[in-house]
Design an enzyme around this catalytic site. Structure first.
Site, PDB file in Angstrom:
ATOM      1  CB  SER A 176      35.854  12.663  50.075  1.00 28.83           C
ATOM      2  OG  SER A 176      37.135  13.043  49.656  1.00 28.83           O
TER       3      SER A 176
HETATM    4  N1  SAH Z   1      37.563  15.336  44.267  1.00 30.26           N
HETATM    5  C1  SAH Z   1      37.566  13.970  43.787  1.00 30.26           C
HETATM    6  C2  SAH Z   1      38.307  12.995  44.680  1.00 30.26           C
HETATM    7  C3  SAH Z   1      39.737  13.320  44.773  1.00 30.26           C
HETATM    8  S1  SAH Z   1      40.824  11.993  45.165  1.00 30.26           S
HETATM    9  C4  SAH Z   1      36.155  13.473  43.528  1.00 30.26           C
HETATM   10  O1  SAH Z   1      35.203  14.239  43.726  1.00 30.26           O
HETATM   11  O2  SAH Z   1      36.014  12.333  43.085  1.00 30.26           O
HETATM   12  C5  SAH Z   1      42.312  12.912  44.976  1.00 30.26           C
HETATM   13  C6  SAH Z   1      42.752  13.072  43.552  1.00 30.26           C
HETATM   14  O3  SAH Z   1      43.848  13.971  43.542  1.00 30.26           O
HETATM   15  C7  SAH Z   1      43.246  11.779  42.924  1.00 30.26           C
HETATM   16  O4  SAH Z   1      42.538  11.512  41.752  1.00 30.26           O
HETATM   17  C8  SAH Z   1      44.721  12.075  42.627  1.00 30.26           C
HETATM   18  O5  SAH Z   1      45.191  11.474  41.446  1.00 30.26           O
HETATM   19  C9  SAH Z   1      44.715  13.577  42.505  1.00 30.26           C
HETATM   20  N2  SAH Z   1      46.006  14.252  42.680  1.00 30.26           N
HETATM   21  C10 SAH Z   1      47.007  13.958  43.543  1.00 30.26           C
HETATM   22  N3  SAH Z   1      48.020  14.834  43.402  1.00 30.26           N
HETATM   23  C11 SAH Z   1      47.655  15.701  42.432  1.00 30.26           C
HETATM   24  C12 SAH Z   1      48.279  16.848  41.822  1.00 30.26           C
HETATM   25  N4  SAH Z   1      49.496  17.269  42.183  1.00 30.26           N
HETATM   26  N5  SAH Z   1      47.598  17.499  40.857  1.00 30.26           N
HETATM   27  C13 SAH Z   1      46.378  17.089  40.456  1.00 30.26           C
HETATM   28  N6  SAH Z   1      45.743  16.019  40.994  1.00 30.26           N
HETATM   29  C14 SAH Z   1      46.368  15.347  41.971  1.00 30.26           C
END
Ligand code: SAH
Length: 220
Positions: free
Chosen positions: A61
């Protein structure tokens, strides 16, 4: 301009525009080397206020969005924190700085490749109070619950029930809830066993995919 100077400029900008105000969160942003968390080809943009691709269709983000979520989360030193959506591990590193040595961060990622890479990065940078877990974060991580703070960095159609259950008394969760196109940042408080939800501004996240989130078949 070197990385440190770029990072200081980013923090100044976030403070000036009002995204950052808490001293502990400002300090965390000053310390975590964001350029270590983005792919090489985007490194030059690491300190711009923009989301960036981190591979496998996922994104880290924009700093202002992360700042907004962390200010709303109100995590304190020593908190046990659960993050859903490890991605690059950047937000987990910020959480690690905020909670400090006496606290703990559990972060769940469903894409194994991203989880392994994030874990490697966090170790290399010396973040020891972070545990990366591979799995479906919509179910939470019951083993180490309850959590003082829960932060979901992916978009959910609803607040997953297991996460409400795994939130500690007086705990707070921050989660984007809405459609696949856009969401509202929900602030979820648990007080005397009751759940209260406040709505903050609009936001756009990649989908939270899992049992209590979006089903893969709903994404097309
Ligand atoms: N917080 C992260 C960015 C998150 S992007 C950072 O600092 O870089 C959102 C992430 O959530 C993605 O990597 C995606 O694969 C993950 N995601 C989506 N659904 C999920 C779930 N049910 N459990 C765990 N991770 C999940």
């Amino acid at each position: 301009m070197g990385w440190n100077e770029k990072r200081r400029k980013m923090v100044d900008y976030l403070v000036k525009l009002g995204y950052l105000s808490s001293p502990e969160i400002i300090k965390a942003f000053e310390r975590v080397p964001r350029h270590e968390f983005v792919p090489k080809e985007y490194r030059k943009m690491a300190y711009d206020d923009t989301p960036l691709p981190i591979g496998l269709g996922q994104t880290i983000s924009a700093p202002s969005m992360i700042a907004t979520m962390l200010e709303e989360l109100q995590a304190r030193r020593g908190d046990k924190i659960l993050e859903i959506g490890t991605g690059s591990g950047y937000n987990a590193a910020l959480l690690s700085e905020i909670t400090g040595e006496g606290g703990m961060v559990y972060t769940i990622e469903r894409i194994e490749e991203l989880a392994i890479e994030a874990e490697r990065r966090l170790r290399k940078l010396g973040y020891e109070n972070v545990e990366v877990v591979i799995g479906d974060g919509t179910k939470g991580y019951e083993k180490c619950s309850p959590y003082d703070r829960i932060i979901v960095t992916a978009a959910s159609p609803r607040i997953p029930k297991p996460l409400m259950e795994q939130l500690a008394e007086k705990g707070r969760m921050v989660i984007p809830v809405g459609s696949l196109e856009y969401q509202i940042l929900n602030i979820v408080d648990k007080f005397k066993g009751e759940i209260r939800v406040y709505e903050k501004g609009a936001c756009v996240f990649v989908p939270l995919i899992g049992e209590h989130g979006w089903k893969e078949a709903q994404l097309v």
